[in-house]
Write an enzyme that holds these catalytic residues in place. Structure first.
Site, PDB file in Angstrom:
ATOM      1  N   ASN A  11      37.887  46.877  39.591  1.00  0.00           N
ATOM      2  CA  ASN A  11      37.117  45.430  39.142  1.00  0.00           C
ATOM      3  C   ASN A  11      35.776  45.901  39.726  1.00  0.00           C
ATOM      4  OD1 ASN A  11      35.731  43.305  38.329  1.00  0.00           O
ATOM      5  ND2 ASN A  11      37.385  41.949  39.491  1.00  0.00           N
ATOM      6  N   TRP A  12      34.738  46.211  38.710  1.00  0.00           N
ATOM      7  CA  TRP A  12      33.164  46.311  39.308  1.00  0.00           C
ATOM      8  C   TRP A  12      32.684  44.967  39.477  1.00  0.00           C
ATOM      9  CZ3 TRP A  12      30.308  51.265  36.952  1.00  0.00           C
ATOM     10  CH2 TRP A  12      31.040  52.314  37.503  1.00  0.00           C
ATOM     11  N   LYS A  13      33.146  43.827  38.995  1.00  0.00           N
ATOM     12  CA  LYS A  13      32.423  42.602  39.026  1.00  0.00           C
ATOM     13  C   LYS A  13      31.074  42.522  38.382  1.00  0.00           C
ATOM     14  CE  LYS A  13      35.595  41.305  42.632  1.00  0.00           C
ATOM     15  NZ  LYS A  13      36.094  40.617  43.731  1.00  0.00           N
ATOM     16  N   HIS A  97      40.654  35.910  36.544  1.00  0.00           N
ATOM     17  CA  HIS A  97      40.309  36.257  37.791  1.00  0.00           C
ATOM     18  C   HIS A  97      39.970  35.014  38.898  1.00  0.00           C
ATOM     19  CE1 HIS A  97      38.197  37.802  41.199  1.00  0.00           C
ATOM     20  NE2 HIS A  97      38.842  39.141  41.106  1.00  0.00           N
ATOM     21  N   GLU A  99      37.720  34.430  40.855  1.00  0.00           N
ATOM     22  CA  GLU A  99      36.145  34.131  40.670  1.00  0.00           C
ATOM     23  C   GLU A  99      35.692  33.271  39.406  1.00  0.00           C
ATOM     24  OE1 GLU A  99      34.793  37.884  41.510  1.00  0.00           O
ATOM     25  OE2 GLU A  99      35.561  37.708  43.661  1.00  0.00           O
ATOM     26  N   GLU A 167      46.540  38.083  43.579  1.00  0.00           N
ATOM     27  CA  GLU A 167      45.066  38.090  44.342  1.00  0.00           C
ATOM     28  C   GLU A 167      45.225  36.885  45.053  1.00  0.00           C
ATOM     29  OE1 GLU A 167      42.394  41.372  42.500  1.00  0.00           O
ATOM     30  OE2 GLU A 167      42.056  39.479  41.629  1.00  0.00           O
ATOM     31  N   GLY A 173      37.612  40.308  48.905  1.00  0.00           N
ATOM     32  CA  GLY A 173      36.340  40.741  49.353  1.00  0.00           C
ATOM     33  C   GLY A 173      35.948  40.261  50.849  1.00  0.00           C
ATOM     34  N   SER A 212      40.963  43.290  48.963  1.00  0.00           N
ATOM     35  CA  SER A 212      40.810  44.149  49.889  1.00  0.00           C
ATOM     36  C   SER A 212      41.704  45.314  50.021  1.00  0.00           C
ATOM     37  CB  SER A 212      40.624  43.328  51.422  1.00  0.00           C
ATOM     38  OG  SER A 212      39.868  42.350  51.150  1.00  0.00           O
ATOM     39  N   GLY A 233      38.335  45.561  43.951  1.00  0.00           N
ATOM     40  CA  GLY A 233      37.150  45.187  43.618  1.00  0.00           C
ATOM     41  C   GLY A 233      36.151  46.187  44.521  1.00  0.00           C
ATOM     42  N   GLY A 234      35.695  45.934  45.540  1.00  0.00           N
ATOM     43  CA  GLY A 234      34.807  46.881  46.496  1.00  0.00           C
ATOM     44  C   GLY A 234      34.871  48.071  46.171  1.00  0.00           C
TER      45      GLY A 234
HETATM   46  P1  PGA Z   1      38.243  43.308  46.577  1.00  0.00           P
HETATM   47  O1  PGA Z   1      38.283  42.506  45.143  1.00  0.00           O
HETATM   48  O2  PGA Z   1      38.949  44.521  46.364  1.00  0.00           O
HETATM   49  O3  PGA Z   1      36.988  43.387  46.701  1.00  0.00           O
HETATM   50  O4  PGA Z   1      38.866  42.281  47.589  1.00  0.00           O
HETATM   51  C1  PGA Z   1      39.488  42.472  44.220  1.00  0.00           C
HETATM   52  C2  PGA Z   1      39.262  41.711  43.244  1.00  0.00           C
HETATM   53  O5  PGA Z   1      38.787  40.602  43.260  1.00  0.00           O
HETATM   54  O6  PGA Z   1      39.910  41.859  42.087  1.00  0.00           O
END
Ligand code: PGA
Length: 249
Positions: A11-13, A97, A99, A167, A173, A212, A233-234
């Site tokens: 997930n590149w956000k 998600h 967010e 999640e 993050g 993470s 994500g990251g």
């Molecule tokens: P993260 O994000 O790996 O940067 O913690 C995961 C996500 O939000 O899908």
């Protein structure tokens, strides 16, 4: 019954411009040479879906969106419909998600409507659930996740391909990963709720863990029972990190 096919999805956000396609290409090339034992997907910002599809073609990396609107079209400035994602080359879409839930006020009912739109457009949804730290500390994690599952997963999912992603909000993050035992307990709970709610389809859907995940913790996390992959994500932004997670699966 064999277990559900595992998925490692990135997930590149809101990260990435044209240059970032080099990272996607590097992932696809590595997997073309040495195929992964899992399904691999990248979910870039909507602006890059078509370009990523052109860059990667019908290779080993599937492409997904990060959200879609519940309506097919109309006066919704700034939004993207599920059909538009399919048209651009996406096969999957992340929905609900945390967010989106926290920053855009998405309720379970909104997520459920988006899931229906995704299915109608031929997209495979990856539906996210997860508790906040306050909810976990109050001993309500399982209750919260169950409520999200029942509210966000329409019955029309029965018989359809979809994935779940657990999640915990406090692990996204932050560098903080949930303990394997806690992940195992939650994933078993999710499996039970899914099977009760959706029958066979609920039994088959992979349950991804997210929060993470990185190369150094991927093997341990992915070895937990009922962990059917990872939503990353990251660590999905760099090909080397993302490949490290894929190889750990
Ligand atoms: P993260 O994000 O790996 O940067 O913690 C995961 C996500 O939000 O899908």
């Amino acid at each position: 019954m064999t277990g559900p096919t595992r998925i490692i999805a990135g997930n590149w956000k809101m990260n990435g411009t044209g240059e970032s396609l080099d990272e996607a290409r590097a992932v696809a090339e590595a997997l073309a040479q040495s195929p992964a034992a899992v399904r691999v997907a990248l979910c870039p910002p909507a602006t890059l879906i078509w370009r990523m599809k052109q860059a990667l073609g019908a290779g080993p990396v599937e492409i997904g969106g990060q959200d879609c609107h519940a309506e097919r079209e109309g006066a919704f400035t700034g939004d993207v419909s599920a059909e538009m994602l399919t048209d651009a080359g996406a096969r999957l879409v992340i929905l609900g998600h945390s967010e989106r839930r926290a920053l855009h006020g998405e309720t379970d009912a909104v997520v459920s409507a988006k899931v229906l739109a995704a299915l109608a457009a031929g997209l495979e949804p990856i539906i996210c659930v997860g508790e906040t730290l306050a909810e976990r500390e109050a001993g309500q994690a399982e209750q919260v996740v169950e409520r999200q599952l029942l509210g966000s997963l329409p019955e029309a999912l029965a018989g359809q391909a979809f994935a779940l992603a657990y999640e915990p909000v406090w692990a996204i993050g932050t560098g903080r990963v949930a303990e394997p035992a806690d992940i195992g307990t939650m994933h078993a709970h999710i499996r039970a709720v899914l099977a009760r709610h959706l029958g066979d389809s609920g039994d088959r859907a992979p349950i991804l863990y997210g929060g993470s995940v990185k190369p150094s913790n991927a093997a341990e996390t992915l070895s937990v029972a009922e962990v059917g992959g990872a939503l990353v994500g990251g660590a999905s932004l760099k090909a080397t990190d993302f490949l490290g997670i894929i190889r750990a699966a």
